[in-house]
Each structure stands twice: as structure tokens, then as C-alpha cells.
Scaffold this motif. Structure first.
Motif: not given
Length: 452
Positions: A53-78
Motif C-alpha cells: 500500500n503506497p498511501f499513508y507514508r509517514s514523514h519524519d519532518g517537514a516535506a518539500g522538494a525533499t523529505t525523510a521517511m524512516g531515516g532515509r532521504q527522498f526526492i519528494n514530488f508529493a
């Protein structure tokens, strides 16, 4: 006479006691409802196909052009934080100052004890953006459409809307009791056909469109709509949720993009959760319109006032919009670059014109979900839009572009998306490739969900 009356009463009581009593009604359990069966069906489908299930992914902090989830960094388009106002130091400082002065909540409806200076200051700022008399803020963007439409329209009225309009507008129309008609997406000729056929039969007529359509990333034809308005005498309502901060040289929205007089639009609607990085919604227009909503709209009169800290954050977002137009310019460049790269890579971007929203049409809902999960594995966070939010066969990934995305992030993300999608296509991964034995395991739930 008293004895006769008492005897009659006793006889009536005896007759009632002899009548069979109706059976005790049993309340339905929620897990017996077809709505719950549909939820279970979705869960079981994911389990059987092995697609997370791709929904309800929990972010560690503020999400902008990048985000962190589970301690890992992502390029963010959401993220809707188009102009990166959410984490701007000014926004945080003003929010903290508002907390120190007002606390967190307004603690009452503004009508009684919830009014604070920051509310009227925000509304004045919004009216200034649109060059109109006044504005009024609500505690929810969704509620804004529901409350405004149901307040202004009634059973003697007609609401005509673009077929791709947001669900909140549909909810407002339903609550109003007005007659509802739709027209084909961005098809002005079809809208005129509806108006020509029906306009004489109703007391009030409201036409609702969006500045930037949140599913497809294209733009309403405002000049053509205003020309129709001049001939058919309807109210025009423009939902600017994804247009404020995005369209126009300085980000003031659809009217600036087309160079038209904003006072020609009867009702400007928008949300505070995108460009202004807060929460809530607003209506802007004439003073009379705002006075009516403040006095009659249930979603304003009977709802707690917008939290002062949120109003202060929204004011900061508007200040940044006014003082730093280069953020909108960067957003324009990034949106155009993403669209150019996506098309060059052979991705189907649908109707998008490359501003804040660029969809990548995948078609198959299961394939869209798996593509989202595959991209997450590659460090890219983007969410799928699947049936029933869009028709089956039109499932997509929806990329939200911000001013802070880098050229490298955009080019890399498009390349990975094209590569991963091709892999799924080459493997024919999707609903059509499901194991029929697994599909048959879903049959009982499919039957239960269909019974409503």
C-alpha cells in the motif's frame, strides 16, 4: 362519565397489550457494511498481488522538494509547498510569535468570541491579492466549497461545473439541493450548450471551474468563460487552490496569467494549505458576498475560527509571494523542465501545461501503485491516483513541482520513472496479468461489496 372513561381506557390498554409487538431492531455492525467490504477488498488485493500500500507514508519532518521517511532521504514530488514557504524562517518566526500572543486555538466561533486581529489582517491580504473588496477565511479548504456553495444556492437554482471539478464542490452542490449539470472538461462550447438549454429555468446560476486542475495540471480558459458570463448572466466561481503562487508572473493566479480584471470573477475560492503553507480556505469577492457568507454560511457561523497560528503562517506565505516573485519564476522553470523531460522520455503527461502539477499517465491502477513503490525504492516519493478517483485505464502518478526542486533532481526522477515504467510494461505487470486463482479468492468480497 368518569367510570365510563376509565373503563374505556382499560379496554384500550387491554387491546394494545394483545397486539403483537414489533421485533427489536438490531443495529448493523460496521464490518457488515458494503463500504467496509470494499476496504477489505483493497487490502486483500494488495496482499494477494504482493503490492504494498503506497498511501499513508509517514514523514519524519517537514516535506518539500525533499523529505525523510524512516531515516532515509527522498526526492519528494508529493508536497503542495510550491513556493517553499512552509519551512521559511519568516513563516516559523511569525507562527511562534502568534502562539506566544494568542495560544493555539481561537477557542470559539468568530461570531461569538473567536475573532482575532490576525483573521481580519489575513482577509485583507487575500482581498488585496485578488484586487477585490473583501475575503473570508474558513477552517478547512474542503469546508470552504461546501459552506459557500450550499449557502448561496438552493433548490430553485442551477450549478454547472467542469466534469473534473474537486469533490468538495460536488459535496457543496449536493448539500445545497440545487440542480447539478456538468460540462465536458474545458469545453466552452459544451458549457454554452448547457447554458442555452437550461438558463431560463432557474433563479440563480453558478458555474464552477478550477484555475489549475489538480489531477491533470491544465488551466481553465478564463477569457472564454468571462465572455459567456457577459451573455448568460451566471455567477462564475474559480477554485484557485493550485493556481495561487503558481500562475501569473508574480503568482497572483489565473487572472494574472490571462491579464484579465479579477473583479469580473464573482467568487474567488482557494486554500491556505498550498502556497501559503497553512490550513484552511477562503472566499474573496465583493463586500456583499463576504457579508452574506459571514452571516449565513453554516461552515463559518457554527465553526471555530481559524487557529491564529495558522492565520499568521498564511500571512507570511502571502508576504513571501509578494516580496519574492523569483520563487514563482523558479517554479515556472521547473515545471516546464519536468514537462519537457517527461515528453522527451516518452511519458504520457496528459493535458498538463507544466506548472505545478504534471501527471504521468500509467493506465492500469495496479501498475501505477507498483510504479510508485518501485520509485520509492529508488529514493523518489510520488503517489499514484487510481480508480475510483480516476476512471480505470487513466491511473497515474501525480508529480507536484516546487520552486526548490533542482534540475538534477528533475532529470534524474524523470529518467528513473521512464525506466521503471518500461520494465513494468515489458513484464505486462498489471490487472490483466493477475493469476486467476488469486482473482477468484476475491470473488466473495466483490459480491459483498456490490450489495448496497
Amino acid at each position: 362519565m368518569r367510570q365510563a372513561s376509565e373503563s374505556s381506557g382499560r379496554n384500550r390498554a387491554a387491546r394494545l397489550s394483545r397486539q403483537s409487538q414489533p421485533p427489536v431492531r438490531q443495529a448493523l455492525r460496521f464490518d457488515e457494511l458494503p463500504e467496509y467490504q470494499r476496504v477489505q477488498l483493497q487490502r486483500m488485493a494488495g496482499d494477494l498481488t504482493g503490492v504494498a500500500n503506497p498511501f499513508y507514508r509517514s514523514h519524519d519532518g517537514a516535506a518539500g522538494a525533499t523529505t525523510a521517511m524512516g531515516g532515509r532521504q527522498f526526492i519528494n514530488f508529493a508536497s503542495y509547498d510550491y513556493l517553499a514557504t512552509n519551512t521559511d524562517p519568516q513563516t516559523k518566526e511569525r507562527a511562534k510569535a502568534a502562539i506566544d500572543r494568542f495560544g493555539i486555538s481561537a477557542s470559539a466561533s468568530r461570531l461569538v468570541a473567536g475573532e482575532r486581529p490576525v483573521h481580519t489582517e489575513l482577509e485583507q491580504d487575500l482581498a488585496s491579492v485578488y484586487g477585490v473588496d473583501a475575503a473570508v477565511c474558513f477552517v478547512s479548504g474542503y469546508l470552504t466549497n461546501v459552506a459557500a456553495i450550499s449557502c448561496l444556492m438552493g433548490p430553485q437554482d442551477l450549478v454547472i461545473h467542469d466534469e473534473f471539478i474537486h469533490n468538495s464542490a460536488l459535496a457543496g452542490i449536493k448539500q445545497s439541493g440545487a440542480t447539478r449539470r456538468l460540462f465536458r472538461h474545458n469545453d466552452i462550447a459544451n458549457l454554452e450548450s448547457v447554458l442555452r438549454t437550461l438558463s431560463a429555468d432557474f433563479r440563480r446560476i453558478l458555474v464552477i471551474v478550477e484555475g489549475v486542475y489538480s489531477m491533470d495540471g491544465d488551466i481553465a480558459d478564463l477569457p472564454a468563460l468571462l465572455e459567456l458570463r457577459s451573455r448568460y448572466g451566471f455567477w462564475l466561481m474559480l477554485d484557485e487552490a493550485h493556481a495561487l503562487g503558481v500562475l501569473g508572473k508574480s503568482g497572483r493566479g489565473t487572472f494574472e496569467h490571462f491579464g484579465v480584471d479579477p473583479s469580473d470573477v464573482d467568487i474567488w475560492m482557494g486554500t491556505l494549505s498550498k502556497t501559503t503553507s497553512s490550513c484552511g480556505g477562503y472566499i474573496a469577492g465583493s463586500q456583499a458576498l463576504v457579508d452574506i457568507l459571514k452571516a449565513e454560511a453554516g461552515g463559518f457561523v457554527y465553526s471555530v475560527g481559524l487557529a491564529p497560528v495558522l492565520a499568521a503562517a498564511a500571512r507570511s506565505g502571502l508576504d513571501i509571494l509578494r516580496s519574492e516573485p523569483e520563487r514563482t519564476e523558479r517554479l515556472h522553470r521547473n515545471g516546464a523542465l519536468f514537462l519537457e523531460c517527461a515528453r522527451a522520455a516518452g511519458l504520457d503527461t496528459g493535458l498538463s501545461v507544466g506548472f505545478s502539477v504534471v501527471p504521468v499517465i500509467v493506465g492500469d491502477s495496479l501498475r501505477a501503485v507498483q510504479l510508485s513503490n518501485d520509485l520509492l525504492d529508488e529514493g523518489i516519493n510520488v503517489l499514484p491516483i487510481i480508480h475510483p478517483a480516476v476512471p480505470e485505464g487513466m491511473a497515474r502518478l501525480r508529480f507536484f513541482i516546487t520552486c526548490n526542486h533542482t534540475e538534477e533532481q528533475i532529470r534524474h526522477s524523470v529518467e528513473v520513472t521512464a525506466r521503471k515504467l518500461k520494465d513494468l510494461q515489458d513484464r505486462n505487470f498489471g490487472l490483466a496479468s493477475l493469476d486467476m486463482d488469486k482473482v477468484m479468492q476475491l470473488a466473495p468480497l466483490l459480491q459483498a461489496a456490490g450489495k448496497s
